[in-house]
Design a protein around this motif. Sequence first.
Motif, PDB file in Angstrom:
ATOM      1  N   GLU A   2       0.842  -1.194   0.000  1.00  0.00           N
ATOM      2  CA  GLU A   2       0.000   0.000   0.000  1.00  0.00           C
ATOM      3  C   GLU A   2       0.879   1.247   0.000  1.00  0.00           C
ATOM      4  N   GLY A   3       0.560   2.177  -0.881  1.00  0.00           N
ATOM      5  CA  GLY A   3       1.339   3.390  -0.972  1.00  0.00           C
ATOM      6  C   GLY A   3       0.994   4.394   0.120  1.00  0.00           C
ATOM      7  N   VAL A   4       1.967   5.254   0.428  1.00  0.00           N
ATOM      8  CA  VAL A   4       1.790   6.306   1.432  1.00  0.00           C
ATOM      9  C   VAL A   4       1.894   7.656   0.728  1.00  0.00           C
ATOM     10  N   PRO A   5       0.790   8.436   0.659  1.00  0.00           N
ATOM     11  CA  PRO A   5       0.864   9.753   0.028  1.00  0.00           C
ATOM     12  C   PRO A   5       1.864  10.644   0.758  1.00  0.00           C
ATOM     13  N   LEU A   6       2.639  11.398   0.001  1.00  0.00           N
ATOM     14  CA  LEU A   6       3.623  12.305   0.567  1.00  0.00           C
ATOM     15  C   LEU A   6       3.118  13.733   0.483  1.00  0.00           C
ATOM     16  N   GLU A   7       3.472  14.533   1.484  1.00  0.00           N
ATOM     17  CA  GLU A   7       3.101  15.943   1.473  1.00  0.00           C
ATOM     18  C   GLU A   7       3.881  16.679   0.398  1.00  0.00           C
ATOM     19  N   GLY A   9       4.600  18.356  -3.401  1.00  0.00           N
ATOM     20  CA  GLY A   9       4.500  17.795  -4.741  1.00  0.00           C
ATOM     21  C   GLY A   9       3.506  18.497  -5.636  1.00  0.00           C
ATOM     22  N   ASN A  10       2.756  19.468  -5.071  1.00  0.00           N
ATOM     23  CA  ASN A  10       1.785  20.232  -5.844  1.00  0.00           C
ATOM     24  C   ASN A  10       0.880  19.312  -6.653  1.00  0.00           C
ATOM     25  N   SER A  11       0.949  19.354  -7.959  1.00  0.00           N
ATOM     26  CA  SER A  11       0.048  18.570  -8.803  1.00  0.00           C
ATOM     27  C   SER A  11       0.593  17.192  -9.149  1.00  0.00           C
ATOM     28  N   ASN A  12       1.749  16.805  -8.568  1.00  0.00           N
ATOM     29  CA  ASN A  12       2.366  15.538  -8.930  1.00  0.00           C
ATOM     30  C   ASN A  12       1.849  14.348  -8.130  1.00  0.00           C
ATOM     31  N   ALA A  13       1.094  14.615  -7.049  1.00  0.00           N
ATOM     32  CA  ALA A  13       0.489  13.554  -6.231  1.00  0.00           C
ATOM     33  C   ALA A  13       1.477  12.437  -5.907  1.00  0.00           C
ATOM     34  N   PHE A  17       6.120   3.988  -2.167  1.00  0.00           N
ATOM     35  CA  PHE A  17       6.021   2.537  -2.046  1.00  0.00           C
ATOM     36  C   PHE A  17       7.410   2.034  -1.654  1.00  0.00           C
ATOM     37  N   GLY A  18       7.645   1.831  -0.374  1.00  0.00           N
ATOM     38  CA  GLY A  18       8.963   1.383   0.068  1.00  0.00           C
ATOM     39  C   GLY A  18      10.034   2.408  -0.235  1.00  0.00           C
ATOM     40  N   ASP A  19      11.025   2.010  -1.035  1.00  0.00           N
ATOM     41  CA  ASP A  19      12.122   2.920  -1.347  1.00  0.00           C
ATOM     42  C   ASP A  19      11.943   3.620  -2.695  1.00  0.00           C
ATOM     43  N   ARG A  20      10.703   3.605  -3.211  1.00  0.00           N
ATOM     44  CA  ARG A  20      10.406   4.280  -4.477  1.00  0.00           C
ATOM     45  C   ARG A  20       9.258   5.270  -4.290  1.00  0.00           C
ATOM     46  N   VAL A  21       9.267   6.319  -5.116  1.00  0.00           N
ATOM     47  CA  VAL A  21       8.186   7.300  -5.129  1.00  0.00           C
ATOM     48  C   VAL A  21       7.569   7.308  -6.521  1.00  0.00           C
TER      49      VAL A  21
END
Length: 244
Positions: A2-7, A9-13, A17-21
Motif C-alpha cells: 500500500e502506498g503512502v501519500p507524501l506531502e 508535490g503540488n500537482s504531482n500527487a 512505495f517502500g524505497d520508491r516514489v
Amino acid sequence: MEGVPLEGGNSNAPVRFGDRVHRVAGPWTPTVHAYLRHLRSHGVDLVPEPFGFDEQGREVLAFLPGAVPAYPLPEPVWSDAFLAQAAAVLRRLHDASVGFAPDDAVWQQPVREPVEVIAVNDFAPHNLVLDRDAITGVIDLDQAAPGPRVRDLAHLAYRLVPLTAPGNEDGRPTPIQERGRRLRLLAGAYGDVEPGAIAGAVGPLLDDLAEHAAARGLPDHAALYVGDAVHHRAALDAVLHGVG
C-alpha cells in the motif's frame, strides 16, 4: 504494497512505495529522467535515481530519506552556513549539467536565453532534503530547462536572503544591510557571479512566478509575488549598497 501519500508535490500527487516514489508524469518526464541520469553520471548523487514508469504511467523515482523544510522555515535553514551550502549545491548541479542537450528534449518550462546550464527553475528550501543541517538531496526537478545560471540564483536569493516583502511570512524580517551581506555571501559561495546580477534577476523571476500562479488559479500566491516584486524593486539600490 500500500502506498503512502507524501506531502507537497503540488500537482504531482507523490506516493511512496517502500524505497520508491511514484508521481504523476508529463510529456517532459523522459527528458527530466535523462537529465537526472546525466547528473548522477557526473557525480551528483543528490538527485533521485529514475526508474521509468509504473503500470499507471506514473514516473518512478528513488525515495530520498530526510526532512524537507516547510514554511515558515526552521531556524537552522537561516544560518550563513546553510545559505553557503545551498549555493555550493546549486553550483554542482549547474556545472554537471553543462553539455546536456538531447535532440528530442521536451521541457515543462520554456528555454530561456542565455542558455548556460540546465536551470532547476525551483531551487529553493522546499525542494531540498536535509539530514539535520546538511543538504542530502534535491527533489522535484521536473521544471528544469535550459537557461541562465542567474535565474536559479535569483530564486535561491529570494527565498533565503530573503528578498521577500515584510507581509510575506515565508521570509523573515531582515534589515537592508543584512540582506546585502547575505546576498554577497550567496554570490561568493556560488562563485563567478556578481551580487548585482543576482538581485537584478529577482524582479523578472517574481513577475514570472506571479503570472504562473495566476494562470493556475492561485490569486493569493500571485498577489504575494507581486507584492514581493514591488518591494524588491523599491529596495534594490539600498540592498546592493548596504544602506538603510
